[in-house]
Design a protein around this motif. Structure first.
Motif, mmCIF file in Angstrom:
data_model
loop_
_atom_site.group_PDB
_atom_site.id
_atom_site.type_symbol
_atom_site.label_atom_id
_atom_site.label_comp_id
_atom_site.label_asym_id
_atom_site.label_seq_id
_atom_site.Cartn_x
_atom_site.Cartn_y
_atom_site.Cartn_z
ATOM 1 N N ARG A 134 0.671 -1.252 -0.016
ATOM 2 C CA ARG A 134 0.018 0.420 -0.199
ATOM 3 C C ARG A 134 0.482 1.485 -0.100
ATOM 4 O O ARG A 134 1.669 1.311 0.396
ATOM 5 C CB ARG A 134 -0.826 -0.089 1.339
ATOM 6 C CG ARG A 134 -1.737 1.402 1.475
ATOM 7 C CD ARG A 134 -3.179 1.055 2.782
ATOM 8 N NE ARG A 134 -3.203 2.565 2.482
ATOM 9 C CZ ARG A 134 -3.451 3.036 3.055
ATOM 10 N NH1 ARG A 134 -1.784 3.201 4.372
ATOM 11 N NH2 ARG A 134 -4.141 4.323 3.172
ATOM 12 N N LEU A 136 1.859 4.796 0.604
ATOM 13 C CA LEU A 136 1.279 5.777 1.619
ATOM 14 C C LEU A 136 1.771 7.289 1.139
ATOM 15 O O LEU A 136 0.587 8.390 1.667
ATOM 16 C CB LEU A 136 2.183 5.471 2.852
ATOM 17 C CG LEU A 136 2.345 4.805 3.628
ATOM 18 C CD1 LEU A 136 2.651 4.077 5.164
ATOM 19 C CD2 LEU A 136 0.543 4.162 4.042
ATOM 20 N N GLU A 137 2.779 7.420 0.008
ATOM 21 C CA GLU A 137 3.038 9.212 0.098
ATOM 22 C C GLU A 137 3.901 8.707 -1.422
ATOM 23 O O GLU A 137 5.314 8.047 -1.202
ATOM 24 C CB GLU A 137 4.180 9.889 0.466
ATOM 25 C CG GLU A 137 3.078 10.591 1.889
ATOM 26 C CD GLU A 137 4.016 11.344 2.690
ATOM 27 O OE1 GLU A 137 4.970 12.108 2.801
ATOM 28 O OE2 GLU A 137 3.582 11.585 3.576
ATOM 29 N N HIS A 146 0.761 12.031 -4.117
ATOM 30 C CA HIS A 146 -0.108 11.579 -4.536
ATOM 31 C C HIS A 146 0.563 10.816 -2.799
ATOM 32 O O HIS A 146 0.965 10.529 -2.383
ATOM 33 C CB HIS A 146 -0.073 10.008 -4.711
ATOM 34 C CG HIS A 146 -0.639 10.243 -6.355
ATOM 35 N ND1 HIS A 146 -1.778 9.671 -7.128
ATOM 36 C CD2 HIS A 146 0.497 10.797 -6.893
ATOM 37 C CE1 HIS A 146 -1.658 10.313 -8.269
ATOM 38 N NE2 HIS A 146 -0.766 10.878 -8.092
ATOM 39 N N GLN A 147 -1.256 11.526 -1.745
ATOM 40 C CA GLN A 147 -0.889 10.915 -0.446
ATOM 41 C C GLN A 147 -2.279 10.326 0.293
ATOM 42 O O GLN A 147 -3.022 10.675 -0.375
ATOM 43 C CB GLN A 147 -0.838 12.103 0.544
ATOM 44 C CG GLN A 147 -0.692 12.219 1.778
ATOM 45 C CD GLN A 147 0.426 13.552 2.812
ATOM 46 O OE1 GLN A 147 -0.817 14.242 2.402
ATOM 47 N NE2 GLN A 147 0.619 12.674 3.898
ATOM 48 N N ASN A 148 -1.764 9.004 0.570
ATOM 49 C CA ASN A 148 -3.022 8.412 1.360
ATOM 50 C C ASN A 148 -2.941 8.286 2.903
ATOM 51 O O ASN A 148 -1.702 9.084 3.353
ATOM 52 C CB ASN A 148 -3.066 7.104 0.998
ATOM 53 C CG ASN A 148 -2.943 6.932 -0.745
ATOM 54 O OD1 ASN A 148 -4.145 6.671 -1.136
ATOM 55 N ND2 ASN A 148 -2.338 5.775 -1.268
ATOM 56 N N GLU A 149 -4.097 8.273 3.434
ATOM 57 C CA GLU A 149 -3.878 8.165 4.692
ATOM 58 C C GLU A 149 -2.866 7.330 5.587
ATOM 59 O O GLU A 149 -3.404 6.462 5.398
ATOM 60 C CB GLU A 149 -5.035 8.254 5.765
ATOM 61 C CG GLU A 149 -5.688 8.900 6.721
ATOM 62 C CD GLU A 149 -4.589 10.123 7.533
ATOM 63 O OE1 GLU A 149 -4.427 9.998 8.051
ATOM 64 O OE2 GLU A 149 -5.536 11.137 6.900
ATOM 65 N N TRP A 150 -2.150 7.948 6.685
ATOM 66 C CA TRP A 150 -1.923 6.812 7.071
ATOM 67 C C TRP A 150 -1.523 7.028 8.663
ATOM 68 O O TRP A 150 -1.439 8.641 9.315
ATOM 69 C CB TRP A 150 0.024 6.622 6.870
ATOM 70 C CG TRP A 150 1.143 7.052 6.306
ATOM 71 C CD1 TRP A 150 0.685 8.497 5.287
ATOM 72 C CD2 TRP A 150 2.292 8.024 6.938
ATOM 73 N NE1 TRP A 150 1.929 9.477 4.758
ATOM 74 C CE2 TRP A 150 2.351 8.403 6.282
ATOM 75 C CE3 TRP A 150 2.351 7.009 8.140
ATOM 76 C CZ2 TRP A 150 3.697 9.923 7.058
ATOM 77 C CZ3 TRP A 150 3.936 7.789 8.026
ATOM 78 C CH2 TRP A 150 4.469 9.406 7.592
ATOM 79 N N ASP A 151 -0.710 6.703 9.612
ATOM 80 C CA ASP A 151 -0.626 6.967 11.271
ATOM 81 C C ASP A 151 0.949 6.689 11.208
ATOM 82 O O ASP A 151 1.131 5.741 11.681
ATOM 83 C CB ASP A 151 -1.824 5.791 12.004
ATOM 84 C CG ASP A 151 -1.601 6.557 13.286
ATOM 85 O OD1 ASP A 151 -0.985 6.672 14.083
ATOM 86 O OD2 ASP A 151 -3.088 6.356 14.186
ATOM 87 N N SER A 160 9.199 12.805 5.385
ATOM 88 C CA SER A 160 7.541 12.427 4.641
ATOM 89 C C SER A 160 6.937 14.311 5.193
ATOM 90 O O SER A 160 7.361 14.989 5.363
ATOM 91 C CB SER A 160 6.750 11.610 6.084
ATOM 92 O OG SER A 160 6.460 12.373 6.415
ATOM 93 N N LYS A 161 6.301 14.162 3.827
ATOM 94 C CA LYS A 161 5.000 15.149 3.772
ATOM 95 C C LYS A 161 3.942 14.903 5.286
ATOM 96 O O LYS A 161 4.137 16.301 5.671
ATOM 97 C CB LYS A 161 3.426 15.114 3.015
ATOM 98 C CG LYS A 161 3.106 15.887 2.538
ATOM 99 C CD LYS A 161 3.540 17.210 2.499
ATOM 100 C CE LYS A 161 1.570 18.268 2.025
ATOM 101 N NZ LYS A 161 2.151 19.590 3.135
ATOM 102 N N LYS A 162 4.023 14.189 5.737
ATOM 103 C CA LYS A 162 3.222 13.951 7.268
ATOM 104 C C LYS A 162 4.220 15.151 8.332
ATOM 105 O O LYS A 162 3.680 15.714 9.404
ATOM 106 C CB LYS A 162 3.210 12.880 7.299
ATOM 107 C CG LYS A 162 2.048 12.609 9.209
ATOM 108 C CD LYS A 162 1.450 11.341 8.655
ATOM 109 C CE LYS A 162 0.046 11.001 9.631
ATOM 110 N NZ LYS A 162 -0.734 11.517 8.731
#
Length: 185
Positions: A134, A136-137, A146-151, A160-162
């Motif tokens: 999967r 994530l970024e 592209h960025q998918n939700e991740w914890d 990371s972007k996060k």
């Protein structure tokens, strides 16, 4: 005594962004030497592995070998969160820094880069090893992010972007290609 939720960081360096995780270095846990794994862990005993900017220091073949070793030591449904420099990030200076052989002196971390991954190549490697992947970024071949939700509680990737302050706002400065590779069996 068995640890119920064993989580490890591969190649942690001086950074300990993941409290409660076992932080390792190549000297005590080598991705390519299964003996170092069997000396520390039982097979199918690890819940999660985090590798931030590690896989680019291996050739594709070595990366595949390392992924297969990790697969043996992960519990069913365990995962690897892997981040590498993104070969599709449309920034000339970034690509110069992360290139194979990297710039600058031999002691610069990028000097030992052996591969630059795109999302397709990284997904292929881990799927070939037997994982379900999967993203994530990541950047695509058109330079779109592209960025998918991740914890972060499942493993902090600083670059990371996060989490990286350099990447907050409109423009990304030093992103990573980040994915989770889950053991399916």
């Amino acid at each position: 005594m068995e640890i119920k939720d064993l989580k490890i960081v591969i190649g942690a360096g001086p950074y300990h962004n993941n409290p409660g995780w076992l932080h390792t270095q190549e000297e005590n846990l080598n991705l390519l030497d299964e003996t170092t794994w069997s000396n520390m862990f039982e097979k199918s005993s690890i819940s999660a592995i985090l590798a931030e900017h590690v896989w680019e220091h291996l050739t594709y073949e070595e990366g595949l070998q390392a992924a297969k070793i990790c697969l043996k030591y992960l519990k069913p449904s365990g995962y690897i969160r892997c981040a590498v420099p993104d070969g599709y990030f449309p920034d000339e200076e970034y690509q110069r820094i992360v290139q194979i052989g990297g710039p600058g002196p031999e002691d610069h971390p990028a000097a030992s880069h052996k591969i630059v991954y795109t999302y397709q190549l990284l997904v292929e490697l881990f799927e070939t090893a037997g994982f379900e992947v999967r993203l994530l970024e990541y950047f695509d071949e058109n330079g779109h992010f592209h960025q998918n939700e991740w914890d972060g509680s499942d493993g902090v990737i600083f670059r990371s972007k996060k989490f990286d302050p350099r990447n907050h706002g409109e423009r990304l400065a030093f992103p990573s290609l980040i994915m989770d590779a889950k053991k399916c069996r």
